[in-house]
Scaffold this active site. Structure first.
Site, PDB file in Angstrom:
ATOM      1  N   GLY C  43       0.789  -1.226   0.000  1.00  0.00           N
ATOM      2  CA  GLY C  43       0.000   0.000   0.000  1.00  0.00           C
ATOM      3  C   GLY C  43       0.819   1.273   0.000  1.00  0.00           C
ATOM      4  N   CYS C 252     -27.613  -9.076 -16.785  1.00  0.00           N
ATOM      5  CA  CYS C 252     -27.061  -8.755 -18.099  1.00  0.00           C
ATOM      6  C   CYS C 252     -28.047  -9.189 -19.176  1.00  0.00           C
ATOM      7  CB  CYS C 252     -25.729  -9.477 -18.288  1.00  0.00           C
ATOM      8  SG  CYS C 252     -25.083  -9.396 -19.978  1.00  0.00           S
ATOM      9  N   CYS C 255     -26.177 -12.303 -21.277  1.00  0.00           N
ATOM     10  CA  CYS C 255     -25.856 -13.620 -20.734  1.00  0.00           C
ATOM     11  C   CYS C 255     -26.667 -13.961 -19.487  1.00  0.00           C
ATOM     12  CB  CYS C 255     -24.359 -13.724 -20.417  1.00  0.00           C
ATOM     13  SG  CYS C 255     -23.850 -12.841 -18.926  1.00  0.00           S
ATOM     14  N   CYS C 275     -22.820  -6.931 -19.463  1.00  0.00           N
ATOM     15  CA  CYS C 275     -21.566  -7.098 -18.731  1.00  0.00           C
ATOM     16  C   CYS C 275     -20.478  -6.197 -19.295  1.00  0.00           C
ATOM     17  CB  CYS C 275     -21.051  -8.537 -18.860  1.00  0.00           C
ATOM     18  SG  CYS C 275     -22.017  -9.773 -18.014  1.00  0.00           S
ATOM     19  N   CYS C 281     -18.619 -12.537 -20.323  1.00  0.00           N
ATOM     20  CA  CYS C 281     -19.997 -12.568 -20.829  1.00  0.00           C
ATOM     21  C   CYS C 281     -20.110 -13.508 -22.009  1.00  0.00           C
ATOM     22  CB  CYS C 281     -20.401 -11.152 -21.227  1.00  0.00           C
ATOM     23  SG  CYS C 281     -22.126 -10.952 -21.644  1.00  0.00           S
TER      24      CYS C 281
END
Lengths: 345, 154, 289
Positions: C43, C252, C255, C275, C281
């Protein structure tokens, strides 16, 4: 003048580069044809669409853009003014249209001729067996763009997510009118012919974080040719020519600090020619100044401060004054020294 | 080009060794050639001895805590200790915990308990600390970044 | 015709004039040194001497430097932008890496070993051993409280994050919700606060104790940072104001997935949501047949 749309986007990178190559004459031809984006920059900063004059001015200015703009502006300032028209940006004959904020906009995205996605690999040689693969000018027949595109912001508008531009901009002729340059119309006119580097740097400062946290998204960029029509003396309208132009609509998300009415701020920028960062920077600065208009002046960052921008954005004023330091200053300097010496006695 | 690619593979092994502490990564070259390859892949010659210190054999009870540890503002200045273990290196059973470890893991490290204690002292004030890269004669590369908490099994 | 300069600068490599993986060795070592310390201090933003790259600053030059310094011939590469492999910028980046390394490319996140991404984490379950390289526009999450690196460096060193918590508090007090959209600041291993890059909030839980190594490259700002596998990554949120990812009204349209990040598609008769991860997808649709 061709353009290509491709389904397979890997092919699109090459196609866009091919188009850009086909407009270039890499050898021979005068420099104005080889360096069209430089010509665009000069015309935009001078505020005069006349490519031959731009090329001529650059020759006489030894390539100094600011000096070339001086030559052009001085020449045009005393030309007779035949008329003034307002062209509707919706009339732009689009050759390139992208919508970064939307993956699949109504009407589709058309990359057009763009170097954006070509890698910035310097091509060191020409010809020979060592040359990198040549990009051949495109021979394919162009596919037609739609005659018109619905504005990409339409859905946002309908959903009520856009704060209407306040105040509505009134067109201003900065050359002939004096008055408050911080009015939105004046600022937009200033941005249209601003120093490209200054506008870009200030727009960068907004995104980079030297201001309140705000997230800009370009909703739509359109580049092409804008028809100029004037009233015919016998009645009706007649098209007298077209000007290459790029128009950008951008929205700004800035929610921290509490807003009575949560909405996106719309900014609009335009430039003659195809140097797109000019239009993007203008739209961003329009949005940041509009959004910050209600903030106390003491808290404004430069990129949000219409008054600050109205002073620093014009290249002629900035360049002229910075360079004036080359003039003799010995009288004034003697005066400075007098006070320093006196303080030290 | 082969030399360049060896450096790529070597660096990747060192990177994964520090990302997954305690887990041996394979060097692309022979064990004996690995410490030199590690240095050449990552550091400039004039940085060896400063940013990275090559230790032949076990570091012993005091060497590691004498290395540069970096500061609060610049913890990245903490040195990397590259330990080229000897054939008869001491082995210490340890429990490891921290970033890179899904759960505490037991392993055997080719380094003495005294050296590990010295390392703990060097890493006592996070984020300052030192980072350890062990290379065995067989060409296994094992990493112990300063964030790994090491408990010697008694 | 004079010989091209390219011939004078020729080196062995798949692309004339450039070495394997484009960068010169000094540039790679500089990135590598920074990456090692980034992994060792999760970080923390580690500065490095960022080279000018053949992609513009702001277009992935940092991610590219990381990828080129980390990649090996054994890798399988995936490059995505907004979750899509065929996005213009992803295509250009992938092309540059492929041309200078010969590494095989894929669109399938499950078989990729090295994934460079802008603004998304792939939807597929990722596994240990994979490396994700994130493109970073704004490296410092404390930009919201001060634009100056000289100030924020000190705040990070002191772990003084009061100002960003106050920022969040003000949002809740005034508007009842956080104003952070993408790039929601996260706390790494209960230590540094980090920007996860402009991935949606939806993707943040995928970073927490993930099996993959996450590397973050900011070319313009000249820093890198990292999150090792199995490391805690928690979005900043008050205990009584739970973190809210983006929400969608339905699955979606292509899909049927109800667990992916969707984007608007206005190209058809009716607007619909699909998606953003186009390859995931596509595979879902193929599996359904």
């Amino acid at each position: 003048m061709g353009y290509t749309t491709v389904r397979d986007r890997d092919g699109a990178v090459a196609a866009a580069a091919r188009l850009a190559a086909s407009r270039h004459d890499a050898g021979g031809g005068d420099w104005g044809e080889r360096l069209p984006l430089l010509v665009d920059q000069v015309m935009a900063e001078a505020g005069v669409y006349e490519p031959r004059v731009a090329a001529l001015a650059m020759d006489q200015a030894a390539g100094d853009v600011a000096r070339a703009c001086s030559l052009i502006r001085a020449w045009s300032a005393v030309l007779p003014r035949l008329g003034c028209v307002t062209a509707d940006a919706a009339e732009l004959r689009v050759e390139r249209r992208i919508t970064p904020g939307f993956a699949e906009p109504a009407g589709g995205q058309y990359l057009g001729a763009s170097l954006d996605y070509a890698q910035r690999l310097l091509d060191l040689g020409s010809g020979g067996e060592d040359a990198p693969p040549e990009v051949e000018p495109d021979g394919e027949a162009p596919r037609d763009l739609p005659a018109a595109f619905p504005p990409a912001r339409r859905g946002l508008d309908r959903e009520g997510l856009l704060a209407p531009p306040e105040p509505r901009a009134e067109p201003v002729d900065l050359v002939r009118e004096q008055g408050d340059r911080t009015r939105r119309g004046a600022l937009l006119a200033l941005l249209a012919r601003a120093d490209t580097g200054a506008a870009t740097a200030l727009a960068y400062s907004a995104v980079r974080g030297f201001a309140a946290l705000q997230d800009p998204t370009v909703v739509e960029l359109r580049s092409g040719h804008l028809p100029v029509t004037v009233p015919h003396p016998d009645g009706g309208q007649v098209e007298v020519g077209e000007v290459p132009a790029t128009v950008v609509e951008l929205v700004l998300y800035r929610m921290h600090g509490g807003v009575p009415d949560a909405r996106l701020t719309l900014g609009v920028g335009a430039t003659p020619g195809r140097l797109e960062r000019r239009a993007i920077a203008a739209a961003l600065l329009d949005a940041t100044t509009t959004r910050a208009a209600a903030d106390p002046p003491a808290r404004l960052a430069p990129c949000e401060d219409a008054e600050f921008l109205s002073i620093v954005l014009d290249a002629q004023e900035a360049v002229g004054f910075v360079e004036h330091l080359k003039l003799p200053h010995h009288v004034t300097f003697t005066s400075d020294l007098d006070r320093i010496r006196s303080a030290r006695r | 080009m082969t030399a360049e690619i060896d450096m790529h593979r070597c660096f990747r092994a060192v990177l994964m060794a520090l990302a997954l502490p305690g887990r041996p990564q394979a060097s692309p070259v022979a064990g004996s050639a690995t410490p030199d390859l590690v240095l050449r892949s990552i550091w400039e010659p004039e940085q060896v001895g400063r940013l990275v210190v090559l230790i032949q054999g076990d570091p012993g009870p005091r060497r590691l805590e004498g290395l540069e540890r970096g500061s609060e503002e610049e913890p990245q200045r903490g040195a990397t200790a590259l330990v080229a273990t000897a054939g008869d290196a001491p082995e210490t059973a340890v429990w490891l915990e921290g970033p890179g470890l899904a759960e505490p893991a037991r392993t055997v490290l080719p380094i003495s308990a005294e050296a590990l204690e010295s390392r703990s002292r060097a890493c006592a004030a996070p984020p300052a600390g030192i980072d350890l890269v062990l290379v065995t004669r067989e060409g296994a590369i094992v990493g112990l970044p300063r964030t790994t908490r090491v408990t010697v099994e008694r | 015709m004079r010989p091209g300069l390219a011939r004078l600068l020729r080196r062995d490599g798949t692309e004339v004039g450039y070495g394997w993986a484009y960068l010169d060795e000094t540039a790679k070592r500089e990135v590598r040194r920074a990456l090692l310390k980034a992994v060792a201090v999760p970080g923390h933003q580690v500065p490095f001497a960022s080279r000018e790259m053949p992609v513009a600053r702001g277009w992935g030059s940092g991610g590219l430097q990381v990828t080129l310094s980390v990649i090996t011939p054994d890798d399988v590469l995936k490059v995505i932008d907004q979750g899509a492999d065929d996005s213009m910028n992803a295509a250009a980046l992938r092309d540059l890496v492929s041309r200078t390394t010969g590494v095989r490319a894929t669109t399938d996140a499950r078989e990729a070993t090295l994934i460079q991404t802008r603004h998304r984490v792939p939807e597929d379950d990722l596994h240990e051993g994979q490396v994700l390289v994130f493109q970073v526009p704004i490296a410092d999450p404390l930009r919201v409280v001060d634009s100056r690196p000289s100030v924020t460096r000190r705040l990070h060193a002191d772990r003084d994050y009061a100002a960003v918590w106050l920022y969040l508090y003000e949002d809740h007090a005034r508007t009842g919700q956080s104003s952070f959209t993408h790039s929601h600041p996260v706390e790494v291993e209960r230590g540094y606060v980090m920007s996860p890059t402009p991935i949606p909030r939806f993707d943040l839980p995928r970073l927490d104790r993930a099996p993959f190594l996450a590397l973050f490259g900011a070319g313009r700002e000249a820093t890198v940072y990292a999150v090792p596998p199995y490391t805690r990554v928690e979005p900043l949120a008050f205990a009584d104001r739970p973190f809210e990812p983006e929400r969608f009204d339905g699955p979606c349209a292509l899909c049927g997935a109800a667990d992916t990040y969707l984007v608007e598609d206005d190209s058809a008769e009716e607007p619909r949501w699909v998606c953003s991860d186009t390859d995931h997808c596509r595979r879902r649709r193929e599996a359904a047949r």
